[in-house]
Design a protein around this motif. Structure first.
Motif, PDB file in Angstrom:
ATOM      1  N   GLU A   1      24.246  51.544  42.519  1.00 25.77           N
ATOM      2  CA  GLU A   1      22.905  52.090  42.269  1.00 25.77           C
ATOM      3  C   GLU A   1      21.828  51.034  42.581  1.00 25.77           C
ATOM      4  O   GLU A   1      20.805  51.320  43.220  1.00 25.77           O
ATOM      5  CB  GLU A   1      22.772  52.538  40.811  1.00 25.77           C
ATOM      6  CG  GLU A   1      23.644  53.708  40.418  1.00 25.77           C
ATOM      7  CD  GLU A   1      23.015  55.046  40.787  1.00 25.77           C
ATOM      8  OE1 GLU A   1      21.951  55.037  41.448  1.00 25.77           O
ATOM      9  OE2 GLU A   1      23.583  56.079  40.422  1.00 25.77           O
ATOM     10  N   GLN A   2      22.075  49.801  42.143  1.00 29.06           N
ATOM     11  CA  GLN A   2      21.085  48.739  42.348  1.00 29.06           C
ATOM     12  C   GLN A   2      20.929  48.402  43.835  1.00 29.06           C
ATOM     13  O   GLN A   2      19.807  48.213  44.327  1.00 29.06           O
ATOM     14  CB  GLN A   2      21.495  47.496  41.560  1.00 29.06           C
ATOM     15  CG  GLN A   2      21.387  47.675  40.044  1.00 29.06           C
ATOM     16  CD  GLN A   2      21.921  46.484  39.283  1.00 29.06           C
ATOM     17  OE1 GLN A   2      22.727  45.711  39.815  1.00 29.06           O
ATOM     18  NE2 GLN A   2      21.490  46.325  38.042  1.00 29.06           N
TER      19      GLN A   2
ATOM     20  N   GLY B   1      14.803  50.361  35.235  1.00 26.46           N
ATOM     21  CA  GLY B   1      13.529  50.039  35.869  1.00 26.46           C
ATOM     22  C   GLY B   1      12.603  49.257  34.987  1.00 26.46           C
ATOM     23  O   GLY B   1      11.565  48.786  35.444  1.00 26.46           O
TER      24      GLY B   1
ATOM     25  N   GLY C   1      18.936  51.014  45.393  1.00 22.51           N
ATOM     26  CA  GLY C   1      17.516  50.857  45.094  1.00 22.51           C
ATOM     27  C   GLY C   1      16.867  49.767  45.935  1.00 22.51           C
ATOM     28  O   GLY C   1      15.676  49.843  46.256  1.00 22.51           O
ATOM     29  N   ARG C   2      17.642  48.744  46.290  1.00 22.40           N
ATOM     30  CA  ARG C   2      17.113  47.685  47.148  1.00 22.40           C
ATOM     31  C   ARG C   2      17.161  48.062  48.618  1.00 22.40           C
ATOM     32  O   ARG C   2      16.737  47.281  49.467  1.00 22.40           O
ATOM     33  CB  ARG C   2      17.939  46.395  46.957  1.00 22.40           C
ATOM     34  CG  ARG C   2      17.863  45.771  45.594  1.00 22.40           C
ATOM     35  CD  ARG C   2      18.454  44.365  45.626  1.00 22.40           C
ATOM     36  NE  ARG C   2      19.816  44.348  46.122  1.00 22.40           N
ATOM     37  CZ  ARG C   2      20.903  44.470  45.365  1.00 22.40           C
ATOM     38  NH1 ARG C   2      20.758  44.651  44.050  1.00 22.40           N
ATOM     39  NH2 ARG C   2      22.095  44.438  45.904  1.00 22.40           N
TER      40      ARG C   2
ATOM     41  N   CYS D   1      19.155  49.002  35.366  1.00 25.79           N
ATOM     42  CA  CYS D   1      18.929  50.114  36.304  1.00 25.79           C
ATOM     43  C   CYS D   1      17.802  51.024  35.873  1.00 25.79           C
ATOM     44  O   CYS D   1      17.316  51.842  36.652  1.00 25.79           O
ATOM     45  CB  CYS D   1      20.207  50.945  36.454  1.00 25.79           C
ATOM     46  SG  CYS D   1      21.516  50.056  37.282  1.00 25.79           S
TER      47      CYS D   1
ATOM     48  N   GLU E   1      13.585  45.694  36.038  1.00 24.83           N
ATOM     49  CA  GLU E   1      14.200  45.615  37.367  1.00 24.83           C
ATOM     50  C   GLU E   1      13.520  44.543  38.189  1.00 24.83           C
ATOM     51  O   GLU E   1      12.298  44.498  38.263  1.00 24.83           O
ATOM     52  CB  GLU E   1      14.049  46.972  38.066  1.00 24.83           C
ATOM     53  CG  GLU E   1      14.729  46.999  39.408  1.00 24.83           C
ATOM     54  CD  GLU E   1      14.648  48.387  40.028  1.00 24.83           C
ATOM     55  OE1 GLU E   1      15.117  48.547  41.160  1.00 24.83           O
ATOM     56  OE2 GLU E   1      14.109  49.278  39.375  1.00 24.83           O
TER      57      GLU E   1
END
Length: 335
Positions: free
Chosen positions: A116-117, A27, A120-121, A25, A30
């Motif tokens: 969270e991932q 980055g 982010g996507r 997470c 990622e």
């Protein structure tokens, strides 16, 4: 492996797995985000955190399926077949089972990181599903407000971006349409100009051919007129020659009484022009000139009038019958 041993294994692996997931997470490693899903105009109605199929299962089946999901690393996905849903259903059926509560506590960090991932996507549907699981596990989880706000803000941002992209596509299409219209107008204008140029060239060519035709006709007409004049002059000269050559049988019988000389034209006198005029006269029985005409004059129409005026005043002795004869009157300055 028993249900208790599975939970113990999960606890031993949890710190290491959590560190790995947190690093993902951060980055640094990622993966490239998947193509964002189209943002909905409004948040969809949330489905139950635990599927109805899972809720309908018995406790032993749930324990077996939860252990199997942990072994196969299906901790929070796929929906309807993951460890956290099975344990949530178990907790509903056996609320006092400490091992189930402990398993849910251990699974919660993985689900938080997965939420969270997916956020982010921009996979908002998956984010909402995972947040619903988190909230069912622990409605007071500190990360819940931030995740919910992230989903809401992310959806608004995605919606705005989608709108901007739509507007850009629309504007690009309008620009292309305008460009195409401009190109069509330019092509039509160029075609019209080319057609006008061809028309003008054709008109000029027709005018040139018409001018050439008229010039040829004028030249032909001039040649015909010149030939006619030449033929007329030749005929007149031939007639005059024949008349001049014809003998005047009665001429020797005329005895002049008075033959005054013609007046010299002032203009010819000033220019020093000389010449002669051949006239044909008819003398009546009383001896006066009854008719006179010019047969030939050199130069033409310079001395004709004065020659005729002179011969009309001539007098001869009376004759028995009218006599026609010719006389040549010469004009010479100082003569």
């Amino acid at each position: 492996m028993s249900h208790v041993n599975t939970i113990a294994t999960l606890r031993r692996l949890a710190p290491l797995a959590l560190l790995v997931a947190l690093a993902a997470c951060s980055g640094k490693d990622e993966p490239a985000p998947a193509a964002p899903a189209a943002a909905p105009a409004a948040a969809p109605v949330a489905a139950p955190a635990v599927s109805a199929k899972v809720q309908s299962m018995g406790t032993e089946e749930l324990r077996d399926l939860a252990s199997k999901a942990l072994r196969e690393n299906r901790m929070y996905a796929p929906a309807g077949d993951n460890a956290i849903e099975y344990y949530l259903a178990l907790r509903d059926k056996t609320p006092d089972d400490a091992s189930v509560k402990s398993a849910l506590t251990d699974l919660l960090p993985y689900t938080l990181i997965a939420a969270e991932q997916s956020l982010g996507r921009e996979d908002f549907a998956e984010s909402q599903r995972l947040v619903a699981l988190i909230e069912k596990v622990d409605a007071t989880a500190p990360a819940l407000p931030r995740l919910k706000q992230g989903i809401s803000g992310g959806m608004q941002t995605a919606l705005k971006r989608t709108q901007e992209e739509t507007d850009k596509v629309k504007k690009d299409a309008e620009n292309r349409t305008k460009q195409l219209a401009d190109q069509q107008r330019l092509a039509q204008q160029q075609a019209a100009e080319a057609e006008a140029a061809r028309t003008i060239a054709a008109q000029q060519d027709a005018a040139r051919r018409d001018g050439e035709r008229q010039d040829a006709e004028r030249q032909a007409s001039a040649r015909r007129e010149a030939e006619q004049r030449q033929q007329t002059a030749a005929a007149q000269q031939a007639a005059a020659a024949r008349q001049a050559a014809a003998p005047a049988a009665a001429a020797p019988s005329l005895r002049p009484v008075s033959t005054p000389a013609p007046r010299y034209p002032a203009e010819a006198l000033r220019s020093g022009t000389s010449g002669e005029v051949l006239v044909e006269i008819t003398v009546g029985t009383d001896g006066s000139v009854t008719n006179a005409r010019v047969l030939r004059a050199t130069p033409s129409r310079v001395f004709d009038r004065e020659a005729l005026n002179a011969v009309k005043r001539w007098k001869f002795e009376p004759v028995g019958a009218p006599v026609t004869t010719r006389r040549t009157l010469a004009f010479a300055p100082g003569g």
